[in-house]
Enzyme design. Structure first.
Site, PDB file in Angstrom:
ATOM      1  CB  THR A 138     -66.243 -88.182  22.382  1.00 18.68           C
ATOM      2  OG1 THR A 138     -67.344 -88.819  21.705  1.00 18.68           O
ATOM      3  CG2 THR A 138     -66.050 -88.776  23.759  1.00 18.68           C
ATOM      4  CD  GLU A 197     -66.467 -92.636  20.126  1.00  9.96           C
ATOM      5  OE1 GLU A 197     -66.995 -92.100  21.114  1.00  9.96           O
ATOM      6  OE2 GLU A 197     -66.810 -93.745  19.682  1.00  9.96           O
TER       7      GLU A 197
END
Length: 303
Positions: A206, A255
């Site tokens: 991420t 994220e």
């Protein structure tokens, strides 16, 4: 579009000026701007948008400053595409806060910006303690030879579209409705920073965004998003939350897992557009359960 940041700078051409905070540049603001541009062409005037680089609440004691829907840089980029000739974006100061409403009109709008027409929203207020309003503008228009147009509010099912309403929708996770009122997708921009690398270890690397603390943050949960990196747009999933599966974290993180993407973008800027709220954040009993849910989430936005 020329940007003016000095309140004493003058415009020689005759102008039509749009006044407001424009803190969200939503569809109501866009209607004001469209009216200004239309009138500038019809009457051979230069179009001007007058606003502040900081929210007045940042100066007023005991007033909480609203969270940003867009930054000044984003605002400038949107306005460049609108067709406005001049953007007057000055700092709201204590001196400006104490300025008499008529002095603002006479010294700034008439003498410096050469105004011949003013376009404002129905609830526009200005000057010391907000004593200036549309009625005063119309009264002064006869004295200083300019015209005033007051634009009615934009409504949807009886709701007046406003920046405060859009903030509420974002905080509720209702980004689809917020986007409708914004006339574009609510987005955040930031630099990609190093995280705990848990996503990478699970097979879902991420991009963690360092976010300006003044940005409004959507409701905790998982969102369908679009991510822009160097003008390329990718489908993505974005989690706003605390990572409850692994630790008790007091700080909210943003994220983003970018589909079909394999680049090292640490310390680089990305833009994440929020399209749809998918589900609440939850604590999983195992890594395997989390991986299974992630695969399911990816399938849901890929179909």
């Amino acid at each position: 579009m020329k940007i003016i940041k000095n309140i004493n700078e003058k415009i020689k051409e005759n102008t039509v000026i749009c006044l407001g905070s424009f803190d969200g540049l939503h569809i109501g603001h866009q209607t004001l701007i469209e009216n200004v541009i239309k009138e500038s062409k019809e009457e051979n005037l230069k179009s001007v948008l007058f606003t502040f680089s900081n929210h007045p609440a940042s100066i007023i004691p005991n007033r909480e400053e609203p969270k940003l829907i867009i930054t000044n840089d984003e605002k400038v980029e949107i306005l460049k595409k609108s067709g406005i000739d001049y953007l007057v974006m000055i700092a709201f100061s204590k001196e400006f806060m104490k300025m008499d409403p008529e002095k603002f009109v006479k010294d700034i709008l008439v003498d410096n910006l050469n105004v011949k027409r003013i376009v404002v929203g129905f609830n526009y207020r200005f000057g010391y303690k907000g004593k200036g309003d549309t009625k005063l503008l119309k009264k002064l228009s006869n004295l200083y030879d300019f015209k005033v147009d007051v634009v009615s509010p934009i409504k949807n099912n009886g709701e007046i579209v406003s920046s405060s309403l859009i903030r509420e929708l974002i905080l509720e996770g209702n980004v689809e409705k917020a986007n409708k009122y914004l006339g574009r997708s609510f987005s955040v921009e930031g630099k990609v920073i190093h995280g705990k690398k848990r996503g990478k270890n699970l097979g879902f690397p991420t991009a963690n965004i360092y976010l300006n603390s003044n940005y409004i943050v959507p409701k905790i949960g998982l969102y369908k998003t679009k991510t822009t990196y160097k003008s390329n747009v990718y489908n993505s999933l974005t989690n706003v939350g605390f990572n409850p599966t692994f630790e008790k974290n007091k700080n909210i993180s943003i994220e983003t897992y970018i589909l079909n993407f394999d680049k090292d973008i640490y310390n680089e800027e990305i833009k994440v557009e929020f399209l749809e709220f998918l589900r609440d954040e939850k604590k999983f009993n195992s890594k395997e359960e989390l991986i299974e849910q992630m695969n399911s989430d990816i399938r849901s936005i890929s179909e």
